[in-house]
Design a protein around this motif. Structure first.
Motif, PDB file in Angstrom:
ATOM      1  N   ASP A  58     -33.028 111.544  10.936  1.00  0.00           N
ATOM      2  CA  ASP A  58     -31.925 112.646  10.623  1.00  0.00           C
ATOM      3  C   ASP A  58     -30.513 112.072  10.384  1.00  0.00           C
ATOM      4  OD1 ASP A  58     -33.633 114.794  10.671  1.00  0.00           O
ATOM      5  OD2 ASP A  58     -33.314 115.060  12.918  1.00  0.00           O
ATOM      6  N   GLN A  59     -30.311 110.904  11.109  1.00  0.00           N
ATOM      7  CA  GLN A  59     -29.074 109.994  10.908  1.00  0.00           C
ATOM      8  C   GLN A  59     -29.102 109.418   9.522  1.00  0.00           C
ATOM      9  OE1 GLN A  59     -29.037 107.880  14.824  1.00  0.00           O
ATOM     10  NE2 GLN A  59     -27.283 108.882  15.381  1.00  0.00           N
ATOM     11  N   ASN A  61     -30.530 110.255   6.959  1.00  0.00           N
ATOM     12  CA  ASN A  61     -30.783 111.368   5.644  1.00  0.00           C
ATOM     13  C   ASN A  61     -29.293 111.752   5.794  1.00  0.00           C
ATOM     14  OD1 ASN A  61     -33.253 111.241   5.151  1.00  0.00           O
ATOM     15  ND2 ASN A  61     -33.963 112.566   6.422  1.00  0.00           N
ATOM     16  N   GLU A  62     -28.699 112.090   6.979  1.00  0.00           N
ATOM     17  CA  GLU A  62     -27.219 112.398   6.665  1.00  0.00           C
ATOM     18  C   GLU A  62     -26.263 111.437   6.114  1.00  0.00           C
ATOM     19  OE1 GLU A  62     -23.620 114.729   7.620  1.00  0.00           O
ATOM     20  OE2 GLU A  62     -25.710 115.375   7.405  1.00  0.00           O
ATOM     21  N   SER A  63     -26.632 110.217   6.520  1.00  0.00           N
ATOM     22  CA  SER A  63     -25.781 109.106   5.847  1.00  0.00           C
ATOM     23  C   SER A  63     -25.925 108.986   4.341  1.00  0.00           C
ATOM     24  CB  SER A  63     -26.246 107.692   6.576  1.00  0.00           C
ATOM     25  OG  SER A  63     -25.398 106.665   5.789  1.00  0.00           O
ATOM     26  N   ARG A  65     -27.001 111.666   2.523  1.00  0.00           N
ATOM     27  CA  ARG A  65     -26.188 112.799   2.122  1.00  0.00           C
ATOM     28  C   ARG A  65     -24.658 112.405   1.853  1.00  0.00           C
ATOM     29  NH1 ARG A  65     -23.173 116.657   4.272  1.00  0.00           N
ATOM     30  NH2 ARG A  65     -22.885 118.647   3.219  1.00  0.00           N
ATOM     31  N   CYS A  66     -24.172 111.919   2.785  1.00  0.00           N
ATOM     32  CA  CYS A  66     -22.686 111.732   2.859  1.00  0.00           C
ATOM     33  C   CYS A  66     -22.259 110.636   1.616  1.00  0.00           C
ATOM     34  CB  CYS A  66     -22.240 111.009   4.018  1.00  0.00           C
ATOM     35  SG  CYS A  66     -22.176 112.137   5.307  1.00  0.00           S
TER      36      CYS A  66
END
Length: 91
Positions: A58-59, A61-63, A65-66
């Motif tokens: 999840d982290q 994937n968030e990275s 996206r950012c």
């Protein structure tokens, strides 16, 4: 052909100082692009690993996206930076 761009509505002749500034902006953009690609590759490598040391999926994937948002906004920023130098008179 010399002064071809003057045949395109909205474009004007640039001073040498403006041309130099635009080239500097473009060079800076390439450095930024390289940094983005470096982080993209790092995240892809982390996803490919079966066990990610200190980050959850999840982290990561968030990275990613950012990073995609950063890339888009930096591209827009560069475009506005160039436009500030070029001062086109068209929409």
């Amino acid at each position: 052909m010399k002064d071809r761009h003057t045949k395109i509505r909205g474009y004007r002749d640039l001073t040498q100082e403006e041309i130099d500034m635009m080239n500097e902006i473009k060079a800076h953009g390439e450095i930024t692009k390289s940094l983005i690609q470096k982080l993209e590759m790092m995240r892809e490598d982390q996803v490919a690993q079966t066990c990610v040391d200190h980050l959850t999926l999840d982290q990561i994937n968030e990275s990613r996206r950012c990073l995609a948002l950063a890339k888009t906004n930096l591209q827009q920023g560069n475009m506005w930076f160039v436009r500030a130098v070029a001062l086109p008179d068209s929409f």
